[in-house]
Motif scaffolding. Structure first.
Motif, PDB file in Angstrom:
ATOM      1  N   TYR A   1       0.839  -1.193   0.000  1.00 23.34           N
ATOM      2  CA  TYR A   1       0.000   0.000   0.000  1.00 23.34           C
ATOM      3  C   TYR A   1       0.874   1.244   0.000  1.00 23.34           C
ATOM      4  N   GLY A   2       0.257   2.368  -0.279  1.00 24.83           N
ATOM      5  CA  GLY A   2       1.010   3.609  -0.299  1.00 24.83           C
ATOM      6  C   GLY A   2       1.311   4.022  -1.725  1.00 24.83           C
ATOM      7  N   PRO A   3       2.506   4.549  -1.969  1.00 23.44           N
ATOM      8  CA  PRO A   3       2.792   5.099  -3.295  1.00 23.44           C
ATOM      9  C   PRO A   3       2.639   4.070  -4.408  1.00 23.44           C
ATOM     10  N   GLU A   4       2.810   2.761  -4.068  1.00 23.17           N
ATOM     11  CA  GLU A   4       2.702   1.713  -5.092  1.00 23.17           C
ATOM     12  C   GLU A   4       1.340   1.748  -5.777  1.00 23.17           C
ATOM     13  N   MET A   5       0.307   2.095  -5.003  1.00 25.97           N
ATOM     14  CA  MET A   5      -1.042   2.063  -5.557  1.00 25.97           C
ATOM     15  C   MET A   5      -1.217   3.120  -6.648  1.00 25.97           C
ATOM     16  N   ARG A   6      -0.315   4.054  -6.699  1.00 24.50           N
ATOM     17  CA  ARG A   6      -0.443   5.152  -7.665  1.00 24.50           C
ATOM     18  C   ARG A   6       0.602   5.012  -8.759  1.00 24.50           C
ATOM     19  N   GLY A   7       0.948   3.815  -9.127  1.00 20.63           N
ATOM     20  CA  GLY A   7       1.974   3.554 -10.134  1.00 20.63           C
ATOM     21  C   GLY A   7       3.163   2.915  -9.465  1.00 20.63           C
ATOM     22  N   GLY A   8       4.107   2.427 -10.249  1.00 23.92           N
ATOM     23  CA  GLY A   8       5.248   1.738  -9.663  1.00 23.92           C
ATOM     24  C   GLY A   8       4.871   0.308  -9.334  1.00 23.92           C
ATOM     25  N   ALA A   9       5.698  -0.333  -8.537  1.00 21.65           N
ATOM     26  CA  ALA A   9       5.486  -1.752  -8.253  1.00 21.65           C
ATOM     27  C   ALA A   9       4.298  -1.952  -7.321  1.00 21.65           C
ATOM     28  N   ALA A  10       3.470  -2.926  -7.624  1.00 22.69           N
ATOM     29  CA  ALA A  10       2.365  -3.300  -6.734  1.00 22.69           C
ATOM     30  C   ALA A  10       2.424  -4.800  -6.559  1.00 22.69           C
ATOM     31  N   ASN A  11       2.187  -5.261  -5.351  1.00 26.54           N
ATOM     32  CA  ASN A  11       2.051  -6.706  -5.198  1.00 26.54           C
ATOM     33  C   ASN A  11       1.062  -7.034  -4.109  1.00 26.54           C
ATOM     34  N   CYS A  12       0.607  -8.259  -4.121  1.00 23.97           N
ATOM     35  CA  CYS A  12      -0.297  -8.670  -3.065  1.00 23.97           C
ATOM     36  C   CYS A  12      -0.132 -10.148  -2.758  1.00 23.97           C
ATOM     37  N   SER A  13      -0.152 -10.431  -1.457  1.00 22.60           N
ATOM     38  CA  SER A  13       0.001 -11.789  -0.947  1.00 22.60           C
ATOM     39  C   SER A  13      -1.381 -12.365  -0.668  1.00 22.60           C
ATOM     40  N   VAL A  14      -1.667 -13.535  -1.220  1.00 25.34           N
ATOM     41  CA  VAL A  14      -2.923 -14.218  -0.913  1.00 25.34           C
ATOM     42  C   VAL A  14      -2.578 -15.602  -0.384  1.00 25.34           C
ATOM     43  N   ILE A  15      -3.080 -15.916   0.797  1.00 24.03           N
ATOM     44  CA  ILE A  15      -2.858 -17.257   1.347  1.00 24.03           C
ATOM     45  C   ILE A  15      -4.207 -17.939   1.516  1.00 24.03           C
ATOM     46  N   ILE A  16      -4.313 -19.116   0.975  1.00 20.02           N
ATOM     47  CA  ILE A  16      -5.556 -19.882   1.038  1.00 20.02           C
ATOM     48  C   ILE A  16      -5.245 -21.180   1.760  1.00 20.02           C
ATOM     49  N   SER A  17      -6.033 -21.507   2.773  1.00 23.09           N
ATOM     50  CA  SER A  17      -5.697 -22.673   3.585  1.00 23.09           C
ATOM     51  C   SER A  17      -6.942 -23.271   4.215  1.00 23.09           C
ATOM     52  N   ASP A  18      -6.837 -24.557   4.608  1.00 20.90           N
ATOM     53  CA  ASP A  18      -7.925 -25.122   5.402  1.00 20.90           C
ATOM     54  C   ASP A  18      -7.592 -25.044   6.887  1.00 20.90           C
ATOM     55  N   GLU A  19      -6.470 -24.393   7.212  1.00 25.50           N
ATOM     56  CA  GLU A  19      -6.101 -24.193   8.619  1.00 25.50           C
ATOM     57  C   GLU A  19      -5.969 -22.703   8.909  1.00 25.50           C
ATOM     58  N   GLU A  20      -5.859 -22.362  10.197  1.00 28.42           N
ATOM     59  CA  GLU A  20      -5.644 -20.974  10.594  1.00 28.42           C
ATOM     60  C   GLU A  20      -4.385 -20.448   9.891  1.00 28.42           C
ATOM     61  N   ILE A  21      -4.472 -19.224   9.378  1.00 28.64           N
ATOM     62  CA  ILE A  21      -3.336 -18.648   8.655  1.00 28.64           C
ATOM     63  C   ILE A  21      -2.471 -17.843   9.626  1.00 28.64           C
ATOM     64  N   GLY A  22      -1.188 -18.174   9.676  1.00 28.63           N
ATOM     65  CA  GLY A  22      -0.263 -17.422  10.524  1.00 28.63           C
ATOM     66  C   GLY A  22       0.134 -16.154   9.813  1.00 28.63           C
ATOM     67  N   SER A  23       1.402 -16.053   9.479  1.00 26.43           N
ATOM     68  CA  SER A  23       1.887 -14.861   8.791  1.00 26.43           C
ATOM     69  C   SER A  23       1.163 -14.665   7.464  1.00 26.43           C
ATOM     70  N   PRO A  24       0.608 -13.471   7.225  1.00 21.45           N
ATOM     71  CA  PRO A  24      -0.066 -13.222   5.954  1.00 21.45           C
ATOM     72  C   PRO A  24       0.891 -12.798   4.847  1.00 21.45           C
ATOM     73  N   ILE A  25       2.180 -12.749   5.176  1.00 20.92           N
ATOM     74  CA  ILE A  25       3.160 -12.285   4.185  1.00 20.92           C
ATOM     75  C   ILE A  25       3.687 -13.482   3.402  1.00 20.92           C
ATOM     76  N   VAL A  26       3.632 -13.403   2.088  1.00 20.22           N
ATOM     77  CA  VAL A  26       4.161 -14.487   1.257  1.00 20.22           C
ATOM     78  C   VAL A  26       5.590 -14.132   0.845  1.00 20.22           C
ATOM     79  N   THR A  27       6.552 -14.874   1.397  1.00 22.62           N
ATOM     80  CA  THR A  27       7.949 -14.642   1.020  1.00 22.62           C
ATOM     81  C   THR A  27       8.448 -15.754   0.105  1.00 22.62           C
ATOM     82  N   THR A  28       7.850 -16.948   0.229  1.00 17.10           N
ATOM     83  CA  THR A  28       8.230 -18.083  -0.627  1.00 17.10           C
ATOM     84  C   THR A  28       6.955 -18.636  -1.259  1.00 17.10           C
ATOM     85  N   PRO A  29       6.546 -18.051  -2.396  1.00 17.08           N
ATOM     86  CA  PRO A  29       5.247 -18.415  -2.968  1.00 17.08           C
ATOM     87  C   PRO A  29       5.208 -19.825  -3.560  1.00 17.08           C
TER      88      PRO A  29
END
Lengths: 355, 178
Positions: free
Chosen positions: B39-67
């Motif tokens: 979020y922030g300046p990325e939303m107005r151009g430049g690099a944008a990314n988003c992490s999505v985690i889908i699981s049948d268990e409770e999700i810990g860290s929402p950050i995807v570092t190793t997709p």
């Protein structure tokens, strides 16, 4: 499980405020929490409430004081630099014994800092968010669902004990989306606000809301009465979560978004045979000292993890009477550690324990 | 079962929207899901990314570092995140915008000219949906029909022209053979 919606954490706080009877919101935009104002600007008129963008954070917090004095459920929100601006008003609100909810979706500091997620306002929120002898009731949600449920708790505790309550989250929780449901449990009746200055047409003795006492003894008595209520809050409202603490050699202590990174790291460490657990303070004030003290009977090491330079470490040391070593791992300035980084730190400590 | 998806590209390519469609479908499939945007300046151009985690268990860290799955829609994202894909993972790259080829032999590589396909079919701005179509085909993460249904339900009736375009884009992506 009721109906779920996919929402940003900021939006979940805003909707939960509405569902919990908040009728006044005063704010001023700042990244990363502006969705709260944006959402309430649409939603408040639908329930007959008022959402107002003030000319500054200072104006907003003083509007909160006015609305709270009249007995309304009222909220303001900001992010780190904006919360600093509100500090004077927060102290006055404490001095007046007024309930309200203050949201801090933290970003990096000091100064204007950055706009990325941070937990560097822990000291401010838990030690001195304003001058004078004071505490705030501080909750630290760790999911979008908790952004909603702890907003309800914040309003209830604020009203019950006549204290400002703070929701201390961070930019990641504010911006991320998760499913959330708003099924609210039946509320216990809240005390009538007999102290409110809401106009009565001469039917009762006038109420005065004030934080100025010229006689030091009067002021001391008012503070002592407030601290008696703080004792009740400590006894009744302390909340935390424990994950695999019973057999843990290493007990991690983390709150908010960081606790989730730790959970992922803990699962990975457990898979490698390292006995590590987590105590997650849900209330940062009051701090769940008793849970930590109990864990110190079996744990060999405590590891604090935060998005700052180690602000919670002292609270952990005090809670366990320094009976075990307390180490720290964290990133700051808006950087979030990966679960792999935290795992590496756990493994380093585990290696030291077996030597 | 947990699937960690990282979507990355330029602001304006519909990265966050694409991630949101995945998150929404996961929620209605009674799975746990987290969606974490830059979020922030990325939303107005430049690099944008988003992490999505889908699981049948409770999700810990929402950050995807190793997709498990990387969707790369521009070269900087490819350069930055391609090395982080877990072995056995999947790379979907928009070959119209990314000429460079992956040299990894431990991941599945799927190059489709999403931006080119969008232009050919007068679907400018729908490369993100074309990629989603290919993602469904490659992963079988969700049923095609229910994914489409949910995506269309999210479009207001006043923008009915968008419904047709989304439908076509998803189909083009889904049927494209790499």
């Amino acid at each position: 499980m009721g109906h779920k919606v996919l929402m940003k954490g900021n939006e979940a706080i805003a909707e939960a405020a509405i569902k919990n009877g908040c009728l006044h919101f005063f704010g001023y935009p700042i990244t990363p929490q502006t969705e709260i104002s944006e959402y309430l600007a649409k939603r408040m008129p639908q329930v007959g409430g008022l959402c107002l963008q003030a000319e500054s954070e200072v104006a907003a917090i003083n509007m909160v004081m006015g609305a709270a004095a009249s007995g309304s459920r009222v909220m303001t929100s900001s992010s780190s630099p904006g919360v600093s601006l509100k500090s004077e008003g927060i102290s006055y609100i404490v001095g007046c014994d007024l309930p309200c909810v203050i949201v801090n979706i933290q970003r990096g500091g000091p100064g204007l800092g950055g706009i990325q997620p941070s937990q560097a306002d822990y000291y401010q929120a838990t030690k001195a968010n304003g001058h004078g002898d004071l505490h705030l009731f501080v909750v630290a949600p760790a999911s979008v669902q908790e952004m909603a449920s702890l907003t309800g708790l914040a309003f209830d505790v604020a009203d019950k004990y006549r204290t400002p309550a703070m929701i201390l989250a961070d930019g990641a929780l504010g911006q991320m989306m998760e499913p959330v449901n708003f099924d609210i449990e039946e509320k216990t009746a809240l005390p009538e606000k007999t102290w409110a200055t809401n106009g009565h047409g001469g039917k009762r003795k006038k109420n005065i809301v004030n934080s100025l006492y010229m006689d030091p003894l009067d002021l001391e008595n008012s503070i002592k009465a407030r601290f008696a209520r703080y004792d009740e809050i400590k006894a009744n409202e302390t909340r935390w979560e424990e994950v695999m603490v019973e057999d843990a050699d290493i007990v991690m202590v983390a709150y908010g978004i960081t606790s989730r990174i730790c959970k992922t790291a803990i699962n990975a460490a457990r898979a490698k045979g390292i006995k590590v657990g987590l105590i997650r303070p849900i209330t940062l004030w009051p701090f769940p000292s008793a849970a930590l003290k109990k864990a110190a009977e079996t744990a060999k090491h405590f590891m604090v993890c935060e998005l700052n330079m180690g602000q919670m470490v002292d609270d952990v040391k005090v809670a366990i009477d320094c009976a075990r070593p307390v180490s720290f791992y964290g990133r700051t300035g808006g950087v979030m550690p990966s679960a792999e980084e935290v795992l590496a730190e756990i493994e380093k400590i585990a290696g030291g324990l077996t030597k | 079962m947990t699937t960690k998806i990282l979507l990355a590209g330029f602001g304006g390519q519909g990265i966050l929207f694409a991630g949101k469609q995945l998150a929404k479908t996961a929620m209605y499939s009674d799975l746990q899901v987290s969606w974490l945007p830059s979020y922030g300046p990325e939303m107005r151009g430049g690099a944008a990314n988003c992490s999505v985690i889908i699981s049948d268990e409770e999700i810990g860290s929402p950050i995807v570092t190793t997709p498990d799955v990387l969707i790369a829609l521009n070269l900087p994202s490819f350069d930055k995140f391609e090395p982080t894909i877990v072995p056995g993972g999947l790379l979907i790259a928009d070959s119209t915008l990314i000429a460079k080829e992956s040299t990894r032999n431990d991941i599945r590589i799927c190059r489709l000219p999403a931006t080119g396909l969008a232009a050919e079919n007068k679907l400018e701005g729908f490369a993100n949906v074309i990629v989603l179509g290919q993602l469904l085909k490659q992963t079988g993460l969700f049923d095609y029909a229910s994914f489409l249904d949910l995506m269309i339900k999210g479009i207001p009736a006043s923008k009915s022209a968008l419904i047709e375009k989304n439908k076509r884009a998803l189909e083009i992506g889904y049927t494209y053979e790499v």
